[in-house]
Enzyme design. Structure first.
Site, PDB file in Angstrom:
ATOM      1  N   CYS A   1       0.827  -1.215   0.000  1.00 44.62           N
ATOM      2  CA  CYS A   1       0.000   0.000   0.000  1.00 44.62           C
ATOM      3  C   CYS A   1       0.864   1.268   0.000  1.00 44.62           C
ATOM      4  CB  CYS A   1      -0.922   0.011   1.212  1.00 44.62           C
ATOM      5  SG  CYS A   1      -1.883  -1.508   1.349  1.00 44.62           S
TER       6      CYS A   1
ATOM      7  N   ILE B   1      -6.641 -27.177   3.820  1.00 40.16           N
ATOM      8  CA  ILE B   1      -6.086 -26.077   3.021  1.00 40.16           C
ATOM      9  C   ILE B   1      -6.924 -24.810   3.270  1.00 40.16           C
ATOM     10  CG2 ILE B   1      -5.473 -25.259   0.719  1.00 40.16           C
ATOM     11  CD1 ILE B   1      -5.226 -28.114  -0.193  1.00 40.16           C
TER      12      ILE B   1
ATOM     13  N   GLY C   1      -7.027 -13.469   1.593  1.00 35.85           N
ATOM     14  CA  GLY C   1      -6.533 -12.328   0.827  1.00 35.85           C
ATOM     15  C   GLY C   1      -7.248 -12.120  -0.490  1.00 35.85           C
ATOM     16  N   ASP C   2      -6.520 -11.502  -1.416  1.00 40.87           N
ATOM     17  CA  ASP C   2      -7.116 -11.097  -2.689  1.00 40.87           C
ATOM     18  C   ASP C   2      -7.599 -12.283  -3.524  1.00 40.87           C
ATOM     19  OD1 ASP C   2      -6.395  -8.593  -1.906  1.00 40.87           O
ATOM     20  OD2 ASP C   2      -4.988  -8.204  -3.552  1.00 40.87           O
TER      21      ASP C   2
ATOM     22  N   TYR D   1     -15.428  15.773  21.340  1.00 42.31           N
ATOM     23  CA  TYR D   1     -15.533  17.081  20.699  1.00 42.31           C
ATOM     24  C   TYR D   1     -14.713  18.148  21.410  1.00 42.31           C
ATOM     25  CZ  TYR D   1     -17.232  21.812  20.181  1.00 42.31           C
ATOM     26  OH  TYR D   1     -17.262  23.166  20.041  1.00 42.31           O
TER      27      TYR D   1
HETATM   28  P1  FAD Z   1      -0.258 -10.023  -1.597  1.00 40.29           P
HETATM   29  O1  FAD Z   1      -0.034  -9.098  -0.476  1.00 40.29           O
HETATM   30  O2  FAD Z   1      -0.190  -9.494  -2.971  1.00 40.29           O
HETATM   31  O3  FAD Z   1       0.768 -11.232  -1.472  1.00 40.29           O
HETATM   32  C1  FAD Z   1       0.728 -12.310  -2.368  1.00 40.29           C
HETATM   33  C2  FAD Z   1       2.129 -12.881  -2.503  1.00 40.29           C
HETATM   34  O4  FAD Z   1       2.028 -14.201  -2.972  1.00 40.29           O
HETATM   35  C3  FAD Z   1       2.958 -12.129  -3.534  1.00 40.29           C
HETATM   36  O5  FAD Z   1       4.146 -11.642  -2.959  1.00 40.29           O
HETATM   37  C4  FAD Z   1       3.250 -13.171  -4.600  1.00 40.29           C
HETATM   38  O6  FAD Z   1       4.529 -13.051  -5.169  1.00 40.29           O
HETATM   39  C5  FAD Z   1       3.122 -14.469  -3.836  1.00 40.29           C
HETATM   40  N1  FAD Z   1       2.779 -15.635  -4.667  1.00 40.29           N
HETATM   41  C6  FAD Z   1       1.775 -15.714  -5.569  1.00 40.29           C
HETATM   42  N2  FAD Z   1       1.746 -16.945  -6.119  1.00 40.29           N
HETATM   43  C7  FAD Z   1       2.755 -17.658  -5.569  1.00 40.29           C
HETATM   44  C8  FAD Z   1       3.230 -18.981  -5.739  1.00 40.29           C
HETATM   45  N3  FAD Z   1       2.638 -19.822  -6.588  1.00 40.29           N
HETATM   46  N4  FAD Z   1       4.298 -19.369  -5.030  1.00 40.29           N
HETATM   47  C9  FAD Z   1       4.881 -18.543  -4.132  1.00 40.29           C
HETATM   48  N5  FAD Z   1       4.471 -17.270  -3.932  1.00 40.29           N
HETATM   49  C10 FAD Z   1       3.412 -16.830  -4.627  1.00 40.29           C
HETATM   50  N6  FAD Z   1      -5.263  -2.114   0.127  1.00 40.29           N
HETATM   51  C11 FAD Z   1      -5.786  -1.319   1.068  1.00 40.29           C
HETATM   52  O7  FAD Z   1      -6.642  -1.756   1.852  1.00 40.29           O
HETATM   53  N7  FAD Z   1      -5.388  -0.004   1.179  1.00 40.29           N
HETATM   54  C12 FAD Z   1      -4.455   0.528   0.357  1.00 40.29           C
HETATM   55  O8  FAD Z   1      -4.091   1.703   0.497  1.00 40.29           O
HETATM   56  C13 FAD Z   1      -3.904  -0.295  -0.642  1.00 40.29           C
HETATM   57  N8  FAD Z   1      -2.995   0.204  -1.506  1.00 40.29           N
HETATM   58  C14 FAD Z   1      -2.436  -0.623  -2.427  1.00 40.29           C
HETATM   59  C15 FAD Z   1      -1.468  -0.094  -3.290  1.00 40.29           C
HETATM   60  C16 FAD Z   1      -0.878  -0.918  -4.224  1.00 40.29           C
HETATM   61  C17 FAD Z   1       0.139  -0.339  -5.159  1.00 40.29           C
HETATM   62  C18 FAD Z   1      -1.228  -2.284  -4.294  1.00 40.29           C
HETATM   63  C19 FAD Z   1      -0.584  -3.183  -5.298  1.00 40.29           C
HETATM   64  C20 FAD Z   1      -2.197  -2.806  -3.467  1.00 40.29           C
HETATM   65  C21 FAD Z   1      -2.807  -1.986  -2.522  1.00 40.29           C
HETATM   66  N9  FAD Z   1      -3.790  -2.458  -1.659  1.00 40.29           N
HETATM   67  C22 FAD Z   1      -4.339  -1.643  -0.725  1.00 40.29           C
HETATM   68  C23 FAD Z   1      -4.266  -3.849  -1.752  1.00 40.29           C
HETATM   69  C24 FAD Z   1      -3.538  -4.738  -0.763  1.00 40.29           C
HETATM   70  O9  FAD Z   1      -2.175  -4.544  -0.880  1.00 40.29           O
HETATM   71  C25 FAD Z   1      -3.919  -6.182  -1.034  1.00 40.29           C
HETATM   72  O10 FAD Z   1      -5.299  -6.321  -0.857  1.00 40.29           O
HETATM   73  C26 FAD Z   1      -3.188  -7.150  -0.125  1.00 40.29           C
HETATM   74  O11 FAD Z   1      -1.808  -7.032  -0.265  1.00 40.29           O
HETATM   75  C27 FAD Z   1      -3.611  -8.588  -0.463  1.00 40.29           C
HETATM   76  O12 FAD Z   1      -2.899  -9.466   0.334  1.00 40.29           O
HETATM   77  P2  FAD Z   1      -2.589 -10.940  -0.186  1.00 40.29           P
HETATM   78  O13 FAD Z   1      -1.815 -11.603   0.898  1.00 40.29           O
HETATM   79  O14 FAD Z   1      -3.814 -11.573  -0.663  1.00 40.29           O
HETATM   80  O15 FAD Z   1      -1.684 -10.734  -1.465  1.00 40.29           O
END
Ligand code: FAD
Length: 566
Positions: A52, A289, A293-294, A438
């Site tokens: 972020c 499993i 996250g996303d 306030y």
């Molecule tokens: P991620 O944090 O993306 O982590 C996933 C990881 O899994 C990655 O590092 C990837 O390399 C790894 N991976 C994937 N597949 C494999 C595999 N097969 N083997 C090994 N490793 C693997 N959210 C907010 O709420 N507020 C914000 O201000 C905000 N700003 C953001 C700004 C940016 C530029 C970005 C890109 C995102 C932002 N987000 C924000 C969204 C937030 O970062 C994501 O929702 C959050 O990081 C999701 O977490 P995650 O663990 O699902 O995925």
């Protein structure tokens, strides 16, 4: 009751993905089970970095790159005794054998890793359209530190050059501001007719004005069609309507796609929204499993529907729950998610929580809406800034369904109060009863949240029924539009056909209005018109409504509404 695993509970927990959800899961698993063998597998260089914060490092607001590394592999090893394996790509899951196939990217060889419990946190990937030129060296997406470094390197010496940002969501707008800060000339392309799709159009319009105010060239309702190359670089962005925009730098921020390949190939169930289906403790269709996250679908707290909500808060909370359950077989369930989000766009802040109008339509629910302009703190104390609060509520239960706020200071605080209220099932009346802190530098004795509650309560009780600007056009021809502002305000612009009687003259000029015809009262922000409505209703006018949000909303947020005469 806290479940403490016994010494022999030395299960192997493997976590795939080492950033928001994965790092949270790993750390929580260790805190809850000292004896487990915990392995964090990440395909890229870094774990636990602040994605972020990346735009702000690009823009130079964050200057120290190391600050983005929230926790290093060394810290994970030292503090948590976690086996962190970076540059290791998990290729497949063999569920019957409970093993993973992993590619060691440094050694170029594959190996197997067994697991007892597996947590998938692979995130999402930026959507890149399948068109020629997307791999050119001046076309970028932003997801990780490698992307950030590449963008930073390109931008050095790029001041004055022209950037085209494709996609007007949260990341796109953050990048617009940061590229502007780096001295670039900006164009923003967005397929929809508005920026920030989670906001309703009239609220997003306020953000659009802010972008225009800072010289950002906007191309809304117009998508990316092609990229024109010269000498191996993209030189022009071609839009769907044929327009061609010069470009030295192209940023693609058109959304993300959940990384579900591993799960899908392993036969785990996906949901209708395209994310991995999970239960309330983040278990997939295979109880050993987990997924967070996303990549997953959460239950939306208001709509009660599975949705993809790619935000850091839910990813971190879900990671914590999955980590605990994977480590102990126990965890409190993941509460439904509201999708609360906030973004700064130059001097404006836009925030949203719960349902917007599209979400209400999906629920096929009933909704009423008020727009309430309010200052972040007492108007007499220097530096007060106005915000516009939009409140959506259900007319039968009076429950708050959602809120959107655009303004300056204090938007963050109010959206969080409203998110908290919605989370605990608050009604509009509940908002009026909140005991909030306030003092003049911070708020007003009646906080914007109270005002939103009072206004909605007046609407529901019939004390002052509201009509929205969009409904003005649907009113019967016999409706009298009563403008109660001052002469200066009236002269600056008013609704066509309106009758002008300033509020302080209204009681003595009631006979100029027809008691048997409907009246809509209008002022700048909705306060004086509410007073006028109360006067009329108590003088025998049977059908009186107040224009919610007043001319403020009408002229700024809904310019396409019925004509304004100047
Ligand atoms: P991620 O944090 O993306 O982590 C996933 C990881 O899994 C990655 O590092 C990837 O390399 C790894 N991976 C994937 N597949 C494999 C595999 N097969 N083997 C090994 N490793 C693997 N959210 C907010 O709420 N507020 C914000 O201000 C905000 N700003 C953001 C700004 C940016 C530029 C970005 C890109 C995102 C932002 N987000 C924000 C969204 C937030 O970062 C994501 O929702 C959050 O990081 C999701 O977490 P995650 O663990 O699902 O995925």
């Amino acid at each position: 009751m806290i479940h403490t695993p016994s010494r022999i509970d030395s299960r192997t927990i493997v976590i795939v993905g080492g950033v928001a959800g994965g790092a949270s899961a790993a750390a929580r698993a260790r805190r809850m089970n000292e004896h487990a063998h915990i392995i964090l597998v990440e395909k890229d260089e870094h774990v636990s970095f602040a994605n972020c914060g990346l735009p702000y490092y690009v823009g130079g607001e964050i200057t120290n790159r190391d600050k983005l590394l929230v926790a290093t592999p060394e810290k994970f090893r030292g503090w948590f005794n976690i086996d962190v394996r970076t540059r290791q790509h998990v290729l497949s899951i063999d569920r019957p054998r409970k093993t993973l196939r992993i590619l060691d990217r440094d050694k170029g060889r594959e190996y197997e890793q067994v697991y007892d419990k597996l947590v998938l946190a692979p995130g999402a990937s930026p959507i890149v359209p399948p068109i020629e030129g997307v791999n050119a060296p001046n076309v970028f997406t932003l997801r990780n530190l490698a992307d950030t470094d590449a963008i930073k390197q390109f931008l050095d010496g790029a001041a004055g050059k022209r950037a085209v940002v494709v996609g007007g969501g949260f990341i796109g707008l953050e990048m617009v501001e940061m590229l502007h800060r780096r001295g670039m000339r900006l164009a923003l392309v967005e397929l929809l007719d508005q920026v920030l799709p989670p906001l309703d159009p009239e609220m997003a319009h306020l953000v659009k004005e802010e972008l225009e105010h800072h010289g950002v060239e906007l191309h809304l309702g117009n998508g990316l069609a092609a990229l024109e190359m010269e000498d191996g670089k993209v030189r022009r962005v071609v839009l769907k309507n044929g327009e061609r925009l010069d470009a030295d730098f192209v940023m693609l921020s058109i959304g993300v796609r959940p990384n579900v390949k591993l799960a899908e190939e392993a036969g785990l169930e996906l949901g209708k929204a395209g994310g991995i289906r999970v239960n309330e403790v983040m278990q997939t269709s295979d109880a050993d499993i987990y997924a967070v996250g996303d990549a997953v679908e959460y239950t939306h707290a208001v709509a009660d529907l599975p949705m993809r909500i790619p935000l850091a808060g839910p990813a971190n909370r879900a990671g914590r729950i999955a980590g605990e359950h994977a480590a102990t077989d126990h965890a409190a369930p993941m509460p439904p998610v509201l999708g609360t989000a906030i973004v700064r766009v130059f001097d404006k802040v836009a925030a949203v929580t719960g349902c917007n109008m599209r979400c209400v339509a999906m629920m096929q629910g009933h909704v009423r809406t008020v727009w309430v302009p309010a200052n972040d703190h007492a108007g007499y104390y220097p530096g007060a800034q106005e915000m516009l609060v939009k409140l959506l509520y259900e007319p039968t239960s009076h429950k708050v369904l959602g809120a959107q706020i655009v303004g300056g200071h204090g938007v963050d605080k109010r959206i969080d109060i409203l998110a908290t209220a919605i989370r605990f099932g608050a009604t509009v009346e509940d908002l009026t009863t909140l005991d909030l802190a306030y003092a003049p530098p911070f708020s007003s004795a009646k906080d914007p949240v109270h005002l939103a509650g009072f206004t909605a309560e007046n609407d529901l009780r019939g004390t002052s029924p509201f009509v929205s600007p969009a409904q003005l056009a649907e009113l019967p021809d016999s409706t009298q539009i009563l403008d109660v502002r001052t002469s200066k305000e009236w002269d600056a612009g008013h609704l066509d056909g309106a009758i002008w009687i300033p509020l302080d003259e209204l009681r003595s000029r009631l006979d100029e209005l027809d008691r048997n015809r409907p009246v809509v009262t209008v002022c700048r922000a909705g306060q004086r018109s509410y007073y006028a409505t109360r006067i009329l209703m108590q003088h025998g006018f049977a059908d009186v409504q107040t224009l919610t949000g007043g001319m403020h909303l009408h002229s700024h947020a809904l310019p396409a509404q019925p004509a304004v005469t100047r």
